[in-house]
Each structure stands twice: as structure tokens, then as C-alpha cells.
Write a protein that holds these residues in place. Structure first.
Motif, PDB file in Angstrom:
ATOM      1  N   ASP A 151      -2.353 -10.330  -3.937  1.00  0.00           N
ATOM      2  CA  ASP A 151      -2.981  -9.942  -2.721  1.00  0.00           C
ATOM      3  C   ASP A 151      -2.500  -8.719  -2.083  1.00  0.00           C
ATOM      4  O   ASP A 151      -2.884  -8.496  -1.189  1.00  0.00           O
ATOM      5  N   ARG A 152      -1.764  -7.834  -2.938  1.00  0.00           N
ATOM      6  CA  ARG A 152      -1.094  -6.728  -2.437  1.00  0.00           C
ATOM      7  C   ARG A 152      -1.482  -5.503  -3.305  1.00  0.00           C
ATOM      8  O   ARG A 152      -1.766  -5.595  -4.319  1.00  0.00           O
TER       9      ARG A 152
ATOM     10  N   THR B 167     -11.779  -7.133   7.678  1.00  0.00           N
ATOM     11  CA  THR B 167     -11.414  -7.703   8.759  1.00  0.00           C
ATOM     12  C   THR B 167     -12.160  -7.820   9.853  1.00  0.00           C
ATOM     13  O   THR B 167     -12.978  -6.718  10.154  1.00  0.00           O
TER      14      THR B 167
ATOM     15  N   ARG C  44     -10.829 -11.470   6.612  1.00  0.00           N
ATOM     16  CA  ARG C  44      -9.833 -11.999   7.400  1.00  0.00           C
ATOM     17  C   ARG C  44     -10.283 -12.037   8.759  1.00  0.00           C
ATOM     18  O   ARG C  44     -10.840 -11.106   9.496  1.00  0.00           O
TER      19      ARG C  44
ATOM     20  N   MET D  76      -1.926  -4.266  13.548  1.00  0.00           N
ATOM     21  CA  MET D  76      -1.734  -4.857  12.138  1.00  0.00           C
ATOM     22  C   MET D  76      -1.760  -3.589  11.224  1.00  0.00           C
ATOM     23  O   MET D  76      -2.209  -3.636  10.044  1.00  0.00           O
TER      24      MET D  76
ATOM     25  N   ALA E 213       0.715  -2.261   9.759  1.00  0.00           N
ATOM     26  CA  ALA E 213       1.601  -2.544   8.578  1.00  0.00           C
ATOM     27  C   ALA E 213       0.914  -3.418   7.559  1.00  0.00           C
ATOM     28  O   ALA E 213       1.253  -3.595   6.521  1.00  0.00           O
ATOM     29  N   GLU E 214      -0.293  -3.775   7.816  1.00  0.00           N
ATOM     30  CA  GLU E 214      -0.881  -4.967   6.836  1.00  0.00           C
ATOM     31  C   GLU E 214      -2.131  -4.466   6.455  1.00  0.00           C
ATOM     32  O   GLU E 214      -2.519  -4.614   5.347  1.00  0.00           O
ATOM     33  N   ILE E 215      -3.072  -3.534   7.199  1.00  0.00           N
ATOM     34  CA  ILE E 215      -4.409  -3.180   6.929  1.00  0.00           C
ATOM     35  C   ILE E 215      -4.610  -1.688   7.499  1.00  0.00           C
ATOM     36  O   ILE E 215      -3.787  -1.243   8.032  1.00  0.00           O
TER      37      ILE E 215
ATOM     38  N   SER F 198       1.995  -2.100  -0.800  1.00  0.00           N
ATOM     39  CA  SER F 198       2.416  -3.360  -0.176  1.00  0.00           C
ATOM     40  C   SER F 198       1.499  -3.837   0.651  1.00  0.00           C
ATOM     41  O   SER F 198       1.832  -5.019   1.352  1.00  0.00           O
ATOM     42  N   LYS F 199       0.546  -3.066   1.035  1.00  0.00           N
ATOM     43  CA  LYS F 199      -0.503  -3.551   2.221  1.00  0.00           C
ATOM     44  C   LYS F 199      -1.365  -4.386   1.577  1.00  0.00           C
ATOM     45  O   LYS F 199      -1.297  -4.606   0.329  1.00  0.00           O
ATOM     46  N   SER F 200      -2.159  -5.149   2.556  1.00  0.00           N
ATOM     47  CA  SER F 200      -3.175  -6.107   1.744  1.00  0.00           C
ATOM     48  C   SER F 200      -4.098  -5.487   1.206  1.00  0.00           C
ATOM     49  O   SER F 200      -4.610  -4.218   1.409  1.00  0.00           O
TER      50      SER F 200
ATOM     51  N   GLN G  44      -8.315  -9.111   0.267  1.00  0.00           N
ATOM     52  CA  GLN G  44      -7.125  -9.936   0.089  1.00  0.00           C
ATOM     53  C   GLN G  44      -6.763 -10.192  -1.414  1.00  0.00           C
ATOM     54  O   GLN G  44      -6.333 -11.236  -1.756  1.00  0.00           O
TER      55      GLN G  44
END
Length: 410
Positions: free
Chosen positions: A29-30, A107, A134, A360, A362-364, A370-372, A398
């Protein structure tokens, strides 16, 4: 699962120049690599399922910041919300989140639905029972007795009651807090030109939400409500319509307050596609106090706010009349056509800036290692023609393929 996406262009969402012949490698998922196709190694290609769109554009998934998943988006949406059962709302919500994901929304934030509906729906998505993006939820919005959206909100009048309502939403697992700082057009009898809460009550709400690690989004049409929200330090203003207290005047725009928004880093979701969709779908505005009555001046104000450094995010207010859950691409389209910003700027609002507002980043929001793995392939180059965001060829959410080369898989 290993996936290799290749396209003629890559827009990573950071604002840098689009990369030609781009590639994204996904493992699980990365995102494991973002590069030019010429930089791919044999280890990147080996064992990967490959999707290649030579005339397409890779970009981050859309972030929809403002939905009401149990509202119908029909002309009689108010009748539905005041008469239907929670079971019907769950069915509407199930359809809504699937529709959003199918359009490229990876998202989605719901800013006001019944707790009994939206929390089980979020769990259903997380557990893989139903398809959806998400999903971040506020649960019931906080409003005054008889106030805007009281029919599915938590009524709270004093500072103590508002704080108590925030703590209850936190206890239930809310991702954000939604508060109705002024009246709204969806709720008959409420006053869109007057505040429902003072700046002191709103400040108490923000302080307690921050203590709990939550951010506050506030519905605000009235100019006085906007001022109250800014003075209170509300994190995200919804609509921000600047309606004047005097009904003889349409707007009461305050450039000093706009500057304060920019200085405080407050994010604005102007829900600016709503009037466009109503016109497009044949709903003629009833003469009255809303922003649709003078859209030209409305967009002049929004553009001035943009030029002053106010940060814009992309919310549809989906579920309201004519705002369907698969309509996201109209938001950046209207930003370009009516506000006059560039397609790349509108894409950044739809991805990176909205991720920043959610906390968010750092994630999206961008395509980086390394992000989603929330990735779209657009059919064509949306940095040249923003309307091409309506043509989503491939969706990965994801790490899971939702749509492949035009074929929906959910």
C-alpha cells in the motif's frame, strides 16, 4: 502486490514542473519509487503488474474535503434528510462513498452526518466490507437549538455545552469537529447573515479540540461569523461567504480579516462548484441572500483572498442539491475558469494543500516515496486542460486497483 504505473507525464502535487515519461512503483500500500521511466531498474520492473498510459498523466488521488454522505443530492434533499431512516441513510452512504472513489477521490472527509450512520460506514470501509476512499468523519455537527442542520446535529448553546459535545464526538472516534457558526440555506428559518456562536464560544471549542488532538472546521456564511471564526483561530472555514448583516447589501468583505487568515494559516473551503452545478443542472437560483445571487463579485472576493495568501482546499458540499458524490473534478475546474488560477495551482489545492489542512501531509497529497499509494492516471494532460480531470483512466487507492484503463473494478 507490486505495481508499476507509467504515463507520458507525472504531476507529483508539490508544484514542481511536470515530469515527462514518469513512473510510480507501488509495493503493497506504499509508493516505493517515483521517477522517470528511464531511471527504472530491473528490480523495479521484475514481478510487477504494469499499467502504461503513454498519453496520460500520473498524479495524486483527489482529496474531497466536504461531504454529507447521508444526504441525497436530489432537489428534495431536505425532505429526505428529515424523513428517512438511518437504514436508508446507510444505503445512501454506501452508494456515496463508492461513487466518490470511482471518480478518483481517494480521501474523503464527511463534515456532518448522523453518528449512527457515519461511524459504522467508516468501519465498513476500513474492514473491506464496502468499497470507499480513506474516510474521515466529524459525525454530527455542533449547532444551536434549532440551528443550521439541527435535524442531524448535536444542539449546544453555551460554551460548556459546546465543549461537552466536542468531547462526546472525540469519545466516539471523530477525526475532526464540525461546528455551525452561522445559519445556513439548507435549514429553513436559520439566519445566514448572523452568527450562531460568539468568538468566545468558538475559541473555547478550538482550545478543547486542540487539547484532544482534533481540528475544527466551521460553517460560516455571515461576515460576522467569518470574523468570529478567524478571531477564535478555527482551523478551516467552510463557505466563507462574507454575507453582510444588512440585507440591502450582499457582501461585507474585510481585507484585514483576509490578511489575518493568511497570517494564521487558516484554510478556506469555499464550496465554489455548487452554484456552477446548479446552473448546469437547471436549478435557477431563487432571489435571495446567498452567494449564487452575485457570483461575479463572489469570485472577485475569493481571488483577492487567494492573492493575499489565503490557502484554499477542495470541498464540494456533496449531498446538497445537485452536488453528486462523483462531481469532484468540477471544483478545480471552477477554480481555474472562475477564480483565474492556473490548472497546476488548482491541482495542488486538490491534493497537497488539502492534505496539509487535514494534518496528513506525511501520508497523502503528493507522489513521493513511502507515502500511501493513492495514485491516478488521467487521460491527457490536466495541467494544460483542467477539464481532463473528469477523465480518470486508472485509480489506485491505498495500493489497490479500483479502476484499470477505463474499467471500474469495484
Amino acid at each position: 502486490m507490486k505495481l508499476l504505473l507509467k504515463a507520458g507525464l507525472l504531476i507529483d502535487g508539490t508544484g514542481t514542473t511536470a515530469v515527462s515519461e514518469g513512473a510510480v512503483v507501488i509495493e503493497g500500500d506504499r509508493i516505493s519509487k517515483v521517477c522517470k521511466q528511464s531511471e527504472l531498474l530491473e528490480s523495479d520492473i521484475s514481478g510487477a503488474e504494469i499499467i502504461h498510459k503513454p498519453n496520460g498523466t500520473l498524479m495524486p488521488g483527489f482529496i474531497e474535503m466536504h461531504s454529507h454522505i447521508h444526504c441525497s443530492a436530489h432537489t428534495d434533499a431536505y425532505t429526505h434528510i428529515t424523513t428517512e431512516s438511518n437504514e436508508t441513510f446507510l444505503m445512501r452512504g454506501t452508494q456515496a462513498v463508492r461513487s466518490a472513489l470511482s471518480s478518483g477521490v481517494t480521501t474523503m472527509r464527511d463534515l456532518g452526518s448522523r453518528n449512527e450512520v457515519v461511524f459504522p460506514l467508516r468501519k465498513g470501509i476500513q474492514d473491506g466490507i464496502i468499497p470507499g476512499p480513506r474516510f474521515l468523519v466529524a459525525g454530527t455537527p455542533i449547532t444551536t437549538t434549532g440551528g443550521h442542520c439541527n435535524m442531524f446535529g448535536t444542539e449546544a448553546n453555551t460554551s460548556h455545552e459546546v465543549v461537552q459535545a466536542i468531547r462526546q464526538q472525540f469519545k466516539l472516534g471523530a477525526d475532526h469537529i464540525k461546528i455551525m457558526s452561522t445559519g445556513g440555506g439548507f435549514t429553513p428559518g436559520t439566519n445566514v447573515r448572523a452568527p450562531q456562536y460568539s468568538s468566545e464560544v468558538l475559541r473555547g471549542a478550538v482550545e478543547d479540540a486542540e487539547r484532544l488532538g482534533l481540528k475544527v472546521a466551521a460553517h460560516c456564511h455571515a461576515a460576522k461569523g467569518v470574523v468570529n471564526c478567524v478571531k477564535a483561530g478555527v482551523h478551516n472555514l467552510i463557505h466563507c461567504s462574507w454575507l453582510a448583516e444588512d440585507p440591502e447589501n450582499m457582501y461585507d468583505y474585510d481585507t484585514d480579516i483576509a490578511d489575518e487568515m493568511a497570517e494564521k494559516g487558516i484554510y478556506i473551503d469555499p464550496t465554489l462548484a455548487l452554484s456552477h452545478l446548479n446552473r448546469m443542472r437547471g436549478r435557477i437560483p431563487v432571489p435571495g441572500p446567498g452567494p449564487a445571487s452575485d457570483p461575479g463579485r463572489r469570485f472577485e472576493i475569493l481571488r483577492d483572498m487567494w492573492d493575499r495568501g489565503v490557502k484554499f482546499v477542495t470541498g464540494m458540499d456533496s449531498g446538497m442539491t445537485n452536488a453528486n458524490f462523483d462531481d469532484f473534478a468540477y471544483i478545480p475546474q471552477v477554480m481555474v475558469e472562475e477564480m483565474g488560477i492556473s490548472p497546476i495551482e488548482a491541482i495542488i489545492c486538490s491534493t497537497k494543500t488539502s492534505a496539509d489542512c487535514l494534518g496528513m501531509e506525511a501520508e497523502i497529497g503528493t507522489l513521493s516515496e513511502s507515502k500511501s499509494a493513492d495514485v491516478l492516471i488521467i487521460d491527457g494532460d490536466p495541467s494544460a486542460d483542467i477539464k481532463l480531470l473528469h477523465s480518470v483512466d486508472t485509480i489506485v487507492s491505498q495500493g489497490k486497483i479500483v479502476k484499470k484503463e477505463g474499467i471500474l473494478l469495484i
